[in-house]
Design a protein around this motif. Structure first.
Motif, PDB file in Angstrom:
ATOM      1  N   GLY A  76       0.531  -1.019   0.115  1.00 11.66           N
ATOM      2  CA  GLY A  76      -0.083   0.151   0.147  1.00 11.66           C
ATOM      3  C   GLY A  76       0.645   1.263  -0.097  1.00 11.66           C
ATOM      4  N   LEU A  77       0.158   2.422  -0.415  1.00  9.69           N
ATOM      5  CA  LEU A  77       0.890   3.806  -0.231  1.00  9.69           C
ATOM      6  C   LEU A  77       0.508   4.535   0.919  1.00  9.69           C
ATOM      7  CD1 LEU A  77       2.734   5.496  -2.128  1.00  9.69           C
ATOM      8  CD2 LEU A  77       0.773   6.125  -3.333  1.00  9.69           C
ATOM      9  N   THR A  78      -0.793   4.279   1.489  1.00  7.78           N
ATOM     10  CA  THR A  78      -1.167   5.065   2.647  1.00  7.78           C
ATOM     11  C   THR A  78      -0.294   4.528   3.974  1.00  7.78           C
ATOM     12  OG1 THR A  78      -2.731   3.492   3.114  1.00  7.78           O
ATOM     13  CG2 THR A  78      -3.629   5.160   1.690  1.00  7.78           C
ATOM     14  N   LYS A  79      -0.384   5.158   5.038  1.00 11.05           N
ATOM     15  CA  LYS A  79       0.478   5.051   6.111  1.00 11.05           C
ATOM     16  C   LYS A  79      -0.073   3.637   6.664  1.00 11.05           C
ATOM     17  CE  LYS A  79       1.859   7.092  10.719  1.00 11.05           C
ATOM     18  NZ  LYS A  79       3.241   6.593  10.466  1.00 11.05           N
ATOM     19  N   HIS A  80       0.872   2.857   7.149  1.00 12.58           N
ATOM     20  CA  HIS A  80       0.890   1.639   7.811  1.00 12.58           C
ATOM     21  C   HIS A  80       0.699   1.750   9.138  1.00 12.58           C
ATOM     22  CE1 HIS A  80       1.158  -2.548   9.008  1.00 12.58           C
ATOM     23  NE2 HIS A  80       1.228  -3.018   7.794  1.00 12.58           N
ATOM     24  N   PRO A  81      -0.183   1.255   9.956  1.00  7.90           N
ATOM     25  CA  PRO A  81      -0.264   1.659  11.211  1.00  7.90           C
ATOM     26  C   PRO A  81       0.491   0.975  12.444  1.00  7.90           C
ATOM     27  CG  PRO A  81      -2.066  -0.315  10.715  1.00  7.90           C
ATOM     28  CD  PRO A  81      -1.427   0.367   9.577  1.00  7.90           C
ATOM     29  N   GLU A  82       1.357   0.128  11.861  1.00  5.90           N
ATOM     30  CA  GLU A  82       2.533  -0.483  12.768  1.00  5.90           C
ATOM     31  C   GLU A  82       3.918   0.221  12.315  1.00  5.90           C
ATOM     32  OE1 GLU A  82       2.734  -4.630  12.448  1.00  5.90           O
ATOM     33  OE2 GLU A  82       0.644  -4.913  12.474  1.00  5.90           O
ATOM     34  N   VAL A  83       3.712   1.083  11.543  1.00 10.88           N
ATOM     35  CA  VAL A  83       5.399   1.733  11.283  1.00 10.88           C
ATOM     36  C   VAL A  83       5.285   3.123  11.998  1.00 10.88           C
ATOM     37  CG1 VAL A  83       6.437   2.555   9.313  1.00 10.88           C
ATOM     38  CG2 VAL A  83       5.114   0.473   9.050  1.00 10.88           C
ATOM     39  N   LEU A  84       6.429   3.445  12.229  1.00  8.04           N
ATOM     40  CA  LEU A  84       6.767   4.671  13.010  1.00  8.04           C
ATOM     41  C   LEU A  84       7.593   5.575  11.832  1.00  8.04           C
ATOM     42  CD1 LEU A  84       8.062   3.279  16.394  1.00  8.04           C
ATOM     43  CD2 LEU A  84       5.830   4.093  15.731  1.00  8.04           C
ATOM     44  N   GLY A  85       7.367   6.678  12.024  1.00  5.56           N
ATOM     45  CA  GLY A  85       8.314   7.666  11.094  1.00  5.56           C
ATOM     46  C   GLY A  85       7.849   7.845   9.725  1.00  5.56           C
ATOM     47  N   ARG A  86       8.757   8.519   8.876  1.00  7.59           N
ATOM     48  CA  ARG A  86       8.300   8.468   7.395  1.00  7.59           C
ATOM     49  C   ARG A  86       7.953   7.311   6.818  1.00  7.59           C
ATOM     50  NH1 ARG A  86      11.549  14.295   5.792  1.00  7.59           N
ATOM     51  NH2 ARG A  86      10.295  15.654   7.329  1.00  7.59           N
ATOM     52  N   GLN A  87       7.056   7.194   5.877  1.00  7.98           N
ATOM     53  CA  GLN A  87       7.248   6.301   4.977  1.00  7.98           C
ATOM     54  C   GLN A  87       6.602   6.484   3.682  1.00  7.98           C
ATOM     55  OE1 GLN A  87       3.649   3.424   5.842  1.00  7.98           O
ATOM     56  NE2 GLN A  87       3.748   4.542   7.845  1.00  7.98           N
ATOM     57  N   TYR A  88       7.003   5.910   2.415  1.00  7.97           N
ATOM     58  CA  TYR A  88       6.615   6.365   1.186  1.00  7.97           C
ATOM     59  C   TYR A  88       6.074   5.012   0.239  1.00  7.97           C
ATOM     60  CZ  TYR A  88       8.992  10.449   2.402  1.00  7.97           C
ATOM     61  OH  TYR A  88       9.350  11.618   2.855  1.00  7.97           O
ATOM     62  N   GLY A  89       5.312   4.057   1.033  1.00  7.55           N
ATOM     63  CA  GLY A  89       4.770   3.118   0.725  1.00  7.55           C
ATOM     64  C   GLY A  89       5.485   1.763   1.528  1.00  7.55           C
ATOM     65  N   TRP A  90       4.570   0.624   1.455  1.00  8.76           N
ATOM     66  CA  TRP A  90       5.036  -0.576   2.218  1.00  8.76           C
ATOM     67  C   TRP A  90       4.559  -1.825   1.450  1.00  8.76           C
ATOM     68  CZ3 TRP A  90       0.586  -3.083   3.364  1.00  8.76           C
ATOM     69  CH2 TRP A  90      -0.655  -2.590   3.418  1.00  8.76           C
ATOM     70  N   PHE A  91       5.412  -2.830   2.058  1.00  5.33           N
ATOM     71  CA  PHE A  91       4.892  -4.107   1.689  1.00  5.33           C
ATOM     72  C   PHE A  91       5.042  -5.144   2.960  1.00  5.33           C
ATOM     73  CE2 PHE A  91       6.449  -2.773  -2.654  1.00  5.33           C
ATOM     74  CZ  PHE A  91       5.741  -3.599  -3.300  1.00  5.33           C
ATOM     75  N   GLU A  92       4.159  -5.950   3.079  1.00  2.38           N
ATOM     76  CA  GLU A  92       4.120  -6.939   3.894  1.00  2.38           C
ATOM     77  C   GLU A  92       4.702  -8.227   3.659  1.00  2.38           C
ATOM     78  OE1 GLU A  92       0.172  -7.381   5.893  1.00  2.38           O
ATOM     79  OE2 GLU A  92       0.437  -5.375   6.912  1.00  2.38           O
ATOM     80  N   LEU A  93       5.721  -8.476   4.337  1.00  9.14           N
ATOM     81  CA  LEU A  93       6.682  -9.817   3.858  1.00  9.14           C
ATOM     82  C   LEU A  93       6.384 -10.835   5.027  1.00  9.14           C
ATOM     83  CD1 LEU A  93       8.037  -9.456   0.978  1.00  9.14           C
ATOM     84  CD2 LEU A  93       7.907  -7.317   2.467  1.00  9.14           C
ATOM     85  N   PRO A  94       6.552 -12.054   4.512  1.00  7.86           N
ATOM     86  CA  PRO A  94       6.200 -13.138   5.709  1.00  7.86           C
ATOM     87  C   PRO A  94       7.650 -13.296   6.682  1.00  7.86           C
ATOM     88  CG  PRO A  94       6.821 -14.257   3.588  1.00  7.86           C
ATOM     89  CD  PRO A  94       6.389 -12.567   3.187  1.00  7.86           C
ATOM     90  N   ASN A  95       7.291 -13.223   7.624  1.00  8.02           N
ATOM     91  CA  ASN A  95       8.574 -13.798   8.795  1.00  8.02           C
ATOM     92  C   ASN A  95       9.196 -15.080   8.521  1.00  8.02           C
ATOM     93  OD1 ASN A  95       9.964 -14.140  10.924  1.00  8.02           O
ATOM     94  ND2 ASN A  95       8.451 -13.378  12.581  1.00  8.02           N
TER      95      ASN A  95
END
Length: 206
Positions: A76-95
């Motif tokens: 996604g491009l919106t702010k991820h709720p678990e992320v702190l600080g600035r972000q410009y997009g995110w991916f959720e990868l498997p642990n």
């Protein structure tokens, strides 16, 4: 890395060439026409230097972690709720320790993220989103990673970009919660990540 070097040389050559034309062939009255181009060429040359640290980090990541090909990775491009600080997009990868658990990695800077942003946008056209339905990934989502889109034939990665973990795991405890072993943390250190570890003797982190 080759593109970074060629870009730096090209902008420096453009600046020197413009300056030479102005000094050798034109009168001072034409200076105002060349000043904007000289400033822009110098600006791009300086900006090009900012691309070298990420390129060196990409190299360290690939020396430490193998490529994986992943399908249907949440992003996604919106702010991820678990992320702190600035972000410009995110991916959720498997642990790696718990594949059913997904951890967010983010683009920490906006440099060269335009291609990804257009495909991560909530209103991106299906054709654009389909281009990142399959991604190449090298790294450990608990620390850092390298994301890439496949070439049209799917045989190689392109559009490489570094992703970072910014979920607040800064005292060593969350890394243990995520199943990170000392060996995992040591691999993270090889690519420049320095997670602190609990100091049980003093009740502090070190």
């Amino acid at each position: 890395m080759a593109m970074n070097i060629f870009g730096l040389i090209g902008w420096l050559a453009a600046w020197i060439g413009l300056l030479a034309v102005l000094v050798v062939f034109l009168s001072p009255g034409f200076s105002f026409l060349f000043v904007p181009f000289l400033i822009y060429s110098l600006y791009r040359a300086v900006l090009q230097l900012r691309y070298f640290p990420p390129a060196f980090r990409m190299r360290r990541i690939l020396q430490t972690y193998p490529w994986q090909i992943l399908r249907g990775v949440p992003s996604g491009l919106t702010k991820h709720p678990e992320v702190l600080g600035r972000q410009y997009g995110w991916f959720e990868l498997p642990n790696p320790a718990r594949p059913e658990q997904r951890l967010p990695l983010v683009f920490p800077q906006h440099l060269r993220t335009e291609w990804w942003s257009r495909r991560l946008a909530p209103r991106a056209k299906p054709g654009l989103k389909a281009q990142i339905e399959v991604v190449w990934f090298a790294g450990d989502p608990r620390f850092i990673g390298l994301i890439a889109a496949p070439t049209p034939n799917g045989e190689a990665p392109r559009r490489l970009h570094v992703l970072q973990q910014q979920s607040g795991a800064d005292d060593g405890r969350s890394f243990a919660d995520w199943g990170a072993t000392p060996e995992d943390i040591e691999r993270g250190r090889r690519v420049g990540i320095h997670p602190s570890q609990p100091d049980t003797r003093r009740g502090k982190t070190s």
